[in-house]
Design an enzyme around this catalytic site. Structure first.
Site: not given
Ligand code: NAD
Length: 492
Positions: A294, A260
């Protein structure tokens, strides 16, 4: 299976209220600490929040071992029993919702009314997901044979959660995973670990050890979890860039993935709308959670015949939105959640300045907070930037909104679809036939007419293109936590 009370030392006893001053990992039914700890920051005050564990590889191995041991007994617990326990977990969350709401505002920054809405979604999601009809399907029956489709549990699930809706998105993974018979290990974002850890602690009152575990950590933890050989699935919510890394890592052992990811949702405003009623709705939806949503509206295409009037109405409404600490009454926009995101949002302002873009309202500089007091950004509307401007093409994930005029239906549909993202989209018109016609040509996982972001846990949610793979919620979401098995039952 009766609700479980764990009596060993360091574990949870009875239905006591959660203590939101101390935070632990939840591994194998126990609350555990780590030698090294870290802490989050309240984005409204920049004050340190309590220490949380920094999980080690040993913690990951211990959680995986416990989840693996929990899998078969949980998978063979009846659906009705699992549903009963998930519902009881939801009821207990509801009883303690006040503490979650308070801490959610503290760690995430969102205004209290929005924290209440997010936490309120927990029961709504749990009840709706638990009520879904999730049965085997008899697809044909003859005298010789029955053909049945079954959905069987996958195994251990890892749920990775971002910082924008840390409670709702964690529960949106926990509930379907448990209902379908899979133990889950939740990894909250290092920026917002607190409510996620408490969700895990609360769960211990209802589920056997290893069924719900939560690990907090630093940037190593996500890659350790996705690379570990034990999980059968990674349910990931976050940015598209990280989603690609998760998929790459999961591919090594062919883990199932649901991704997502980010969005850049367009809203198409037709010339026949009621400007005074629609402009405030659009601005509220776009600036929800300070734009850190998001599926918020991120590009607004307004018909050229009403562009000036619509812009004026948006600007007038946006001026009424108060920016400030989420704990204060009347605040519409809290701070940006963390320093890195704050800098990213501000870099958009630098680009806008360099491009000579016209800012209709807002602009760089703090909202109502004083410099250095919090990551505040004023809600900002950019008046007709070029279609290749960064603010149009990229997800700013802040309260920064481009307004763009359109004239021809076919070309606005093409412009709306021209993004790499395809999470949500909306069309606003009094002419339902026209709106429906446009809506059906939009390439996004959720398309709304005269609404945006109106989510229903009974409906699948997911992205097209680089906004994701697979869906969560709805029956289709539950199936994503299962193997699909076709059973041919022959008669002799
Ligand atoms: P992010 O991708 O930086 O982090 C998300 C999660 O992934 C965190 O828990 C982080 O610690 C973890 N993570 C980071 N690197 C990783 C790796 N290499 N392997 C596994 N896990 C890892 O995102 P964010 O900044 O926390 O959130 C914002 C983004 O999320 C925006 O782009 C937003 O649109 C998206 N988002 C999408 C949805 C959806 O349902 N489509 C919902 C909410 C947020």
């Amino acid at each position: 299976m009766a609700p479980v009370a764990f009596n060993d030392s360091g574990s949870v006893n009875g239905p006591a209220d959660l203590d939101f001053t101390k935070f632990y990992n939840v591994i194998n039914g126990k609350l555990t600490s780590t030698k090294v700890t870290r802490h989050g920051v309240n984005p409204a005050t920049l004050k340190d929040l309590p220490e949380v564990p920094v999980s080690t590889r040993e913690d990951v191995d211990a959680a995986m071992k416990a989840a693996e041991a929990a899998f078969k007994p949980w998978a063979t617990t009846s659906y009705d029993e699992r549903r009963k326990l998930v519902l009881a977990f939801g009821d207990e969350f509801e009883r303690q919702i006040g503490s979650f709401v308070k801490f959610l505002t503290k760690e995430q920054g969102k205004p209290t009314h929005l924290a209440r809405l997010e936490c309120g979604a927990v029961q709504k999601w749990i009840k709706a997901l638990s009520a879904l009809d999730f049965e085997e399907e008899l697809i044909s029956e003859t005298e010789e044979r029955q053909t049945i489709i079954r959905y069987t549990p996958l195994g251990v699930v890892v749920g990775i959660v971002p910082w924008n809706f840390p409670v709702q998105l964690a529960v949106g993974k926990i509930a379907p995973s448990l209902l379908t018979g899979n133990p889950i290990i939740i990894k909250p974002s290092p920026f917002t670990p607190y409510c996620g850890l408490k969700l895990g602690e609360l769960a211990q009152k209802f589920f056997p050890p290893g069924v719900v575990q939560v690990l907090s950590g630093d940037d190593n933890l996500g890659p350790w979890l996705t690379a570990h050989p034990t999980p059968a699935k990674v349910s990931f919510t976050g940015s598209s860039a990280t989603g690609k890394k998760v998929m790459e890592s999961a591919s090594k052992t062919l883990k199932r993935v649901t991704l997502e990811l980010g969005g850049n949702d367009p809203a198409i405003i037709c010339p026949d709308i009621d400007i005074a009623a629609t402009a405030p709705k659009i601005a509220s939806l776009a600036f929800l959670n300070s734009g850190q949503t998001c599926a918020a509206i991120k590009r607004i295409y307004v018909h050229s015949s009403i562009y000036a009037a619509f812009l004026a109405a948006m600007v007038a409404f946006t001026r009424t939105l108060r920016v400030g600490p989420g704990t204060e009454d009347g605040v519409a926009l809290g701070p940006i959640q963390n320093a890195a995101q704050y800098e990213k949002v501000r870099s958009f302002f630098t680009d806008l300045e360099n491009d000579g873009s016209k800012i209709a309202v807002g602009g760089d500089g703090d909202g109502e907070g004083e410099e250095g007091k919090g990551y505040f950004v004023r809600p900002t509307i950019v008046d007709n930037p070029p279609s290749d401007a960064r603010v149009v093409v990229e997800e700013a994930f802040g309260p920064l909104l481009p307004l763009l005029p359109w004239t021809h239906e076919r070309s606005v549909i093409a412009r709306a679809n021209s993004s790499k993202m395809g999470l949500g989209a909306s069309v606003w018109s009094r002419d339902v036939e026209r709106a429906n016609r446009i809506a059906r040509q939009l390439d996004a996982g959720s398309v709304w007419v005269n609404a945006h972001l109106a989510l229903d846990p009974r409906a699948p949610f997911g992205g097209h293109k680089e906004s994701g793979i697979g869906v969560e919620w709805g029956v289709q979401g539950l199936r994503g936590f299962c193997n699909c098995q076709t059973l041919y039952l022959g008669r002799v």
